[in-house]
Enzyme design. Structure first.
Site, PDB file in Angstrom:
ATOM      1  N   PRO A  51      33.309  33.593  38.912  1.00  0.00           N
ATOM      2  CG  PRO A  51      33.939  33.055  41.087  1.00  0.00           C
ATOM      3  CD  PRO A  51      32.827  32.895  40.098  1.00  0.00           C
TER       4      PRO A  51
ATOM      5  CB  SER B 208      41.868  34.955  39.262  1.00  0.00           C
ATOM      6  OG  SER B 208      42.984  35.713  39.533  1.00  0.00           O
TER       7      SER B 208
ATOM      8  CD  GLN C  29      35.733  33.151  44.728  1.00  0.00           C
ATOM      9  OE1 GLN C  29      36.691  33.427  44.025  1.00  0.00           O
ATOM     10  NE2 GLN C  29      34.990  32.079  44.532  1.00  0.00           N
TER      11      GLN C  29
ATOM     12  CB  CYS D  92      41.904  28.776  44.054  1.00  0.00           C
ATOM     13  SG  CYS D  92      43.331  29.237  43.050  1.00  0.00           S
TER      14      CYS D  92
ATOM     15  CE  LYS E 135      33.149  28.797  41.144  1.00  0.00           C
ATOM     16  NZ  LYS E 135      34.523  28.441  40.825  1.00  0.00           N
TER      17      LYS E 135
ATOM     18  CG  ASP F 259      33.436  21.476  31.084  1.00  0.00           C
ATOM     19  OD1 ASP F 259      34.369  22.276  31.238  1.00  0.00           O
ATOM     20  OD2 ASP F 259      33.508  20.269  31.383  1.00  0.00           O
TER      21      ASP F 259
ATOM     22  N   GLY G   8      31.765  30.390  33.175  1.00  0.00           N
ATOM     23  CA  GLY G   8      33.051  31.069  33.181  1.00  0.00           C
ATOM     24  C   GLY G   8      33.610  31.242  31.789  1.00  0.00           C
TER      25      GLY G   8
HETATM   26  C1  FMN Z   1      41.271  32.098  34.210  1.00  0.00           C
HETATM   27  C2  FMN Z   1      40.412  31.513  35.288  1.00  0.00           C
HETATM   28  C3  FMN Z   1      40.392  32.114  36.531  1.00  0.00           C
HETATM   29  C4  FMN Z   1      39.579  31.589  37.547  1.00  0.00           C
HETATM   30  N1  FMN Z   1      39.515  32.253  38.743  1.00  0.00           N
HETATM   31  C5  FMN Z   1      38.629  31.841  39.686  1.00  0.00           C
HETATM   32  C6  FMN Z   1      38.413  32.597  40.859  1.00  0.00           C
HETATM   33  O1  FMN Z   1      39.014  33.669  41.080  1.00  0.00           O
HETATM   34  N2  FMN Z   1      37.514  32.112  41.767  1.00  0.00           N
HETATM   35  C7  FMN Z   1      36.810  30.951  41.558  1.00  0.00           C
HETATM   36  O2  FMN Z   1      36.007  30.558  42.400  1.00  0.00           O
HETATM   37  N3  FMN Z   1      36.993  30.230  40.454  1.00  0.00           N
HETATM   38  C8  FMN Z   1      37.853  30.656  39.503  1.00  0.00           C
HETATM   39  N4  FMN Z   1      37.966  29.951  38.342  1.00  0.00           N
HETATM   40  C9  FMN Z   1      37.112  28.775  38.117  1.00  0.00           C
HETATM   41  C10 FMN Z   1      35.819  29.188  37.402  1.00  0.00           C
HETATM   42  O3  FMN Z   1      35.042  30.062  38.191  1.00  0.00           O
HETATM   43  C11 FMN Z   1      34.968  27.963  37.033  1.00  0.00           C
HETATM   44  O4  FMN Z   1      34.546  27.310  38.202  1.00  0.00           O
HETATM   45  C12 FMN Z   1      35.731  26.978  36.147  1.00  0.00           C
HETATM   46  O5  FMN Z   1      36.451  27.661  35.148  1.00  0.00           O
HETATM   47  C13 FMN Z   1      34.799  25.973  35.466  1.00  0.00           C
HETATM   48  O6  FMN Z   1      33.775  26.641  34.787  1.00  0.00           O
HETATM   49  P1  FMN Z   1      33.803  26.996  33.203  1.00  0.00           P
HETATM   50  O7  FMN Z   1      34.038  25.714  32.456  1.00  0.00           O
HETATM   51  O8  FMN Z   1      32.440  27.596  32.964  1.00  0.00           O
HETATM   52  O9  FMN Z   1      34.916  27.971  32.990  1.00  0.00           O
HETATM   53  C14 FMN Z   1      38.802  30.434  37.326  1.00  0.00           C
HETATM   54  C15 FMN Z   1      38.845  29.823  36.078  1.00  0.00           C
HETATM   55  C16 FMN Z   1      39.626  30.345  35.057  1.00  0.00           C
HETATM   56  C17 FMN Z   1      39.629  29.667  33.716  1.00  0.00           C
END
Ligand code: FMN
Length: 339
Positions: free
Chosen positions: A24, A26, A87, A117, A156, A219, A241
């Site tokens: 997820p 946002s 979520q 968050c 989460k 990552d 993400g």
């Molecule tokens: C722009 C942005 C918005 C995010 N919004 C949420 C969210 O709404 N809910 C959530 O559980 N995590 C949120 N995250 C965290 C991501 O789900 C993820 O756990 C985090 O970015 C690490 O994973 P990644 O390196 O694959 O991006 C957000 C991350 C980013 C960059």
């Protein structure tokens, strides 16, 4: 190796395959973006999808339970998005239960509570990662939500609040004891925000200590990254993400062992932008599509010559004109479009 890495994961009454989830995000993972990712990562012949689960952006329980139209809209999803998780986030237990029932009514296959968050406006009101600092409140919340909904229910969270309070294992144990069906851990603390590298050792440690499925987040940008995290590991799967914004074909690259070099392939990336614009326009007023398209282009097409002018464009008409020029140029066989 394929079978031990990419496997089905059972979360209560829901079994997902593969164990690759669109994380997820946002402001990013709206329905058009999720549909784009699902469509691009589904094999057109077999219909097999490389995305096991899509999840909504986090949605405020305060807004939902006050019938905010925007927040209720955020729960909507298309049949092609199944299986689909909603979520929600917030602090108040009664409102959390009420919002959980709204997610059930919206048809979600899974409910997830955000406990990770880091945003000040969220934690100040007791939501997101602040719940990790209030484990007894979180326990009561999970207990009540579990009593309220029977659909698969996950939470989460992060590795902890800061380096001195990494309590992911404590939170995982609470979740398990209260009947949560699975957990996801983003291997960074609240104070680390998105800086540094995600700590997958803590994800691995928690996964070896609890019996419910544990997903890791942080990552993942390649097939080798998934293999590194899941080979010989107790971790059940990964959330992806930011890697999916930079490379919307990442899931199929991981599962089907394909290479698309989307960031360096102008025609491929321009076609993806075109498709995203169509999906956005199905749902949104054109003026709201402009920013969403910029968001994808400035990450997926970084370094391509047309990105700057596209991101400066103020209207969808202007953006589409630039995109069409790029597509025409790229389809002109005499033009070599590698960037
Ligand atoms: C722009 C942005 C918005 C995010 N919004 C949420 C969210 O709404 N809910 C959530 O559980 N995590 C949120 N995250 C965290 C991501 O789900 C993820 O756990 C985090 O970015 C690490 O994973 P990644 O390196 O694959 O991006 C957000 C991350 C980013 C960059």
């Amino acid at each position: 190796m394929q079978s031990s890495i990419f496997k089905p994961v059972t979360l209560g009454s829901l079994t997902i395959f593969p164990n690759l989830v669109l994380s997820p995000m946002s402001g990013v993972t709206c329905s058009p973006f999720r549909r784009l990712i699902k469509e691009l990562n589904t094999d057109s012949l077999s219909g097999e999808s490389a995305v096991g689960l899509l999840v909504s952006e986090f949605i405020s329980i305060e807004a939902l339970t006050r019938n905010s139209r925007k927040s209720i809209e955020m729960m909507k999803f298309g049949s092609e998005e199944a299986p689909f998780g909603i979520q929600i986030f917030g602090y108040d237990i009664d409102r959390m239960c009420e919002a959980a029932l709204m997610a059930v009514d919206a048809g979600a296959d899974l409910l997830d509570i955000n406990c990770g968050c880091p945003a000040p406006k969220v934690v100040r009101r007791g939501g997101g990662c602040e719940l990790m600092r209030q484990p007894s409140h979180l326990q009561k919340m999970i207990h009540q939500v579990r009593k309220t909904v029977s659909i698969p229910f996950t939470i989460k969270f992060r590795s902890g609040w800061d380096e001195n309070s990494k309590n992911a294992l404590e939170i995982a144990r609470i979740a398990e004891a209260e009947g949560v069906d699975g957990i996801t851990i983003h291997g960074r603390t609240r104070s680390a925000l998105y800086k540094g590298e995600a700590d997958w050792d803590i994800v691995e440690h928690v996964a070896s200590e609890v019996a419910i499925p544990v997903f890791g987040s942080g990552d993942i940008t390649s097939r080798s990254g998934v293999i590194k995290r899941l080979y010989n590991s107790k971790i059940s799967g990964v959330f992806i993400g930011r890697g999916a914004i930079c490379n919307p074909l990442l899931f199929r690259e991981i599962l089907f062992e394909e290479t698309h070099n989307v960031q360096r392939n102008m025609i491929r990336s321009a076609r993806i932008v075109k498709r995203y614009s169509e999906l956005l326009l199905e749902d949104l007023d054109p003026k709201y599509c402009v920013g969403k398209l910029k968001q994808l282009v400035c990450q997926m097409c970084k370094g391509q010559f047309w990105t700057k002018s596209f991101c400066r464009a103020l209207s969808i008409e202007e953006q589409m004109k630039i995109l069409q020029e790029v597509l025409d140029l790229a389809e002109d066989k005499s033009y070599t479009y590698s960037v």
